[in-house]
Design a protein around this motif. Structure first.
Motif, mmCIF file in Angstrom:
data_model
loop_
_atom_site.group_PDB
_atom_site.id
_atom_site.type_symbol
_atom_site.label_atom_id
_atom_site.label_comp_id
_atom_site.label_asym_id
_atom_site.label_seq_id
_atom_site.Cartn_x
_atom_site.Cartn_y
_atom_site.Cartn_z
ATOM 1 N N GLY A 274 -2.880 22.884 -7.458
ATOM 2 C CA GLY A 274 -2.030 24.019 -7.774
ATOM 3 C C GLY A 274 -2.747 25.246 -8.269
ATOM 4 N N VAL A 275 -4.057 25.347 -8.037
ATOM 5 C CA VAL A 275 -4.813 26.533 -8.438
ATOM 6 C C VAL A 275 -4.418 27.699 -7.533
ATOM 7 C CG1 VAL A 275 -7.094 27.560 -8.682
ATOM 8 C CG2 VAL A 275 -6.738 25.144 -9.273
ATOM 9 N N LEU A 276 -3.969 28.806 -8.131
ATOM 10 C CA LEU A 276 -3.565 29.984 -7.369
ATOM 11 C C LEU A 276 -4.576 31.106 -7.591
ATOM 12 C CD1 LEU A 276 0.297 30.112 -7.980
ATOM 13 C CD2 LEU A 276 -0.930 29.275 -5.963
ATOM 14 N N VAL A 277 -5.064 31.674 -6.483
ATOM 15 C CA VAL A 277 -6.109 32.698 -6.538
ATOM 16 C C VAL A 277 -5.673 33.895 -5.717
ATOM 17 C CG1 VAL A 277 -8.512 33.244 -6.001
ATOM 18 C CG2 VAL A 277 -7.911 30.945 -6.800
ATOM 19 N N THR A 278 -5.768 35.091 -6.307
ATOM 20 C CA THR A 278 -5.543 36.313 -5.543
ATOM 21 C C THR A 278 -6.886 36.981 -5.266
ATOM 22 O OG1 THR A 278 -5.210 37.602 -7.582
ATOM 23 C CG2 THR A 278 -3.252 36.729 -6.473
ATOM 24 N N VAL A 279 -7.028 37.458 -4.041
ATOM 25 C CA VAL A 279 -8.229 38.190 -3.638
ATOM 26 C C VAL A 279 -7.780 39.532 -3.070
ATOM 27 C CG1 VAL A 279 -10.238 38.262 -2.129
ATOM 28 C CG2 VAL A 279 -9.527 36.094 -3.148
ATOM 29 N N THR A 280 -8.372 40.605 -3.559
ATOM 30 C CA THR A 280 -8.031 41.949 -3.104
ATOM 31 C C THR A 280 -9.275 42.659 -2.605
ATOM 32 O OG1 THR A 280 -6.171 42.167 -4.637
ATOM 33 C CG2 THR A 280 -7.122 44.205 -3.797
ATOM 34 N N GLY A 281 -9.113 43.377 -1.503
ATOM 35 C CA GLY A 281 -10.191 44.208 -0.986
ATOM 36 C C GLY A 281 -9.630 45.534 -0.520
ATOM 37 N N SER A 282 -10.396 46.590 -0.729
ATOM 38 C CA SER A 282 -9.909 47.907 -0.330
ATOM 39 C C SER A 282 -11.068 48.823 0.015
ATOM 40 C CB SER A 282 -9.078 48.538 -1.456
ATOM 41 O OG SER A 282 -8.652 49.839 -1.097
#
Length: 322
Positions: free
Chosen positions: A223-231
């Protein structure tokens, strides 16, 4: 000492990988390829590289080469990897594996058919801070990991030579995570394992065709939740790695980028502490770890595998919107 030939040497390899290997005791660049004779000659002179050529076939047919670094843009990876495979050489390939999942799967099939040593050059996982971080997560320093956020963004110069292909979805991928952001996806995979599922969104802010801002939510085991953002349109000052657990957190402010992480801030029930690390080039570390792997030695960190690179491509493909 492994002698490397670099395909498409006058782009990112000229700026990062080739200079980083100047002091290496494990790898040396002995031949380079590119399209521009003048830039090739200058690069060879600057770094005392004995051979340069505008022909990939000539490069790979030369004597005195032990391995290949494919430094070309992603839309050229299929052709360049297949050429290096035909030469029977170990291959370290620039990220991402390809500009599309279909091309990535073509590379995977070709590499597995040949059985050649192969890795993808995601440099973040090879630095001392990440080696330490992975060890501490495994020992439960912050308890059970619950969430994490990783961001790699920068304001792209649309007049830069590489912007032409980076902003073309057919050549560089259809959103910003195909560029530097894929390093953050790979790091999440390195820390947490195979993704269970992912979903994301992308938006266009400055670019005409490629979605230049994208975020993806990845679920890992337990249940590990990870957000990754790139811009391509946000300041690099926000490039932070943050991992939260049941008993604490670990943060690297500004830690996602070309420079190595020099400190990690840790908060646990016992209080706050800062772990510092000696500087060094992750671009050198990843090549040296590839050398260690093909020579049967123990690497600082395992080089990104075909499976891991494919998982990353599937995460990128899960991002919707333009």
């Amino acid at each position: 000492m492994q002698r490397f030939a670099v395909i498409s040497a006058t782009g990112t390899a000229r700026k990062r990988t080739i200079p980083a290997l100047a002091d290496s005791e494990l790898a040396v660049v002995t031949a380079i390829h590119g399209r521009d004779e003048g830039r090739l000659r200058a690069l060879a002179d600057d770094h005392s590289i004995p051979r340069w050529t505008t022909s990939v076939d000539e490069l790979l047919a030369a004597d005195g080469i032990d391995a290949v670094f494919v430094a070309s843009p992603p839309f050229l990876h299929v052709d360049h990897v297949e050429a290096a495979l035909a030469a029977g050489l170990p291959i370290l390939c620039e990220k991402p594996l390809a500009a599309s999942l279909a091309d990535a799967e073509r590379i995977v099939s070709a590499v597995r058919e040949r059985g050649a040593p192969f890795g993808v050059a995601h440099h973040l996982r090879h630095q001392p801070a990440v080696v330490w971080l992975r060890e501490q997560l495994a020992t439960g320093m912050i308890g059970e990991v619950r969430t994490a956020h990783l961001q790699w963004s920068f304001v792209m110069d649309h007049d830069a030579p590489n912007a032409k292909w980076k902003l073309d979805p057919e050549l560089g991928g259809r959103h910003a995570l195909f560029d530097a952001g894929v390093h953050a996806v790979d790091l999440a995979i390195h820390l947490f394992g195979e993704p269970v599922r992912s979903t994301g969104l992308a938006a266009t802010v400055r670019s005409a065709r490629t979605a230049d801002t994208a975020s993806v939510l990845i679920e890992f085991d337990h249940g590990v939740l990870v957000t990754v953002t790139g811009s391509h349109a946000a300041s690099h000052h926000g490039n932070t790695l943050e991992i939260s657990g049941s008993d604490g957190a670990i943060v690297a402010f500004g830690g996602m980028g070309e420079r190595p992480i020099e400190q990690l801030d840790v908060v646990t029930a016992e209080g706050s502490a800062t772990q510092r690390f000696e500087p060094g080039s992750p671009y050198r570390f990843v090549v040296e770890d590839f050398v260690r792997q093909i020579e049967g030695a123990t690497p600082r960190a395992a080089v990104t595998t075909l499976d891991e690179a494919t998982w990353a491509m599937k995460v990128l493909e899960a991002v919707a919107g333009e």
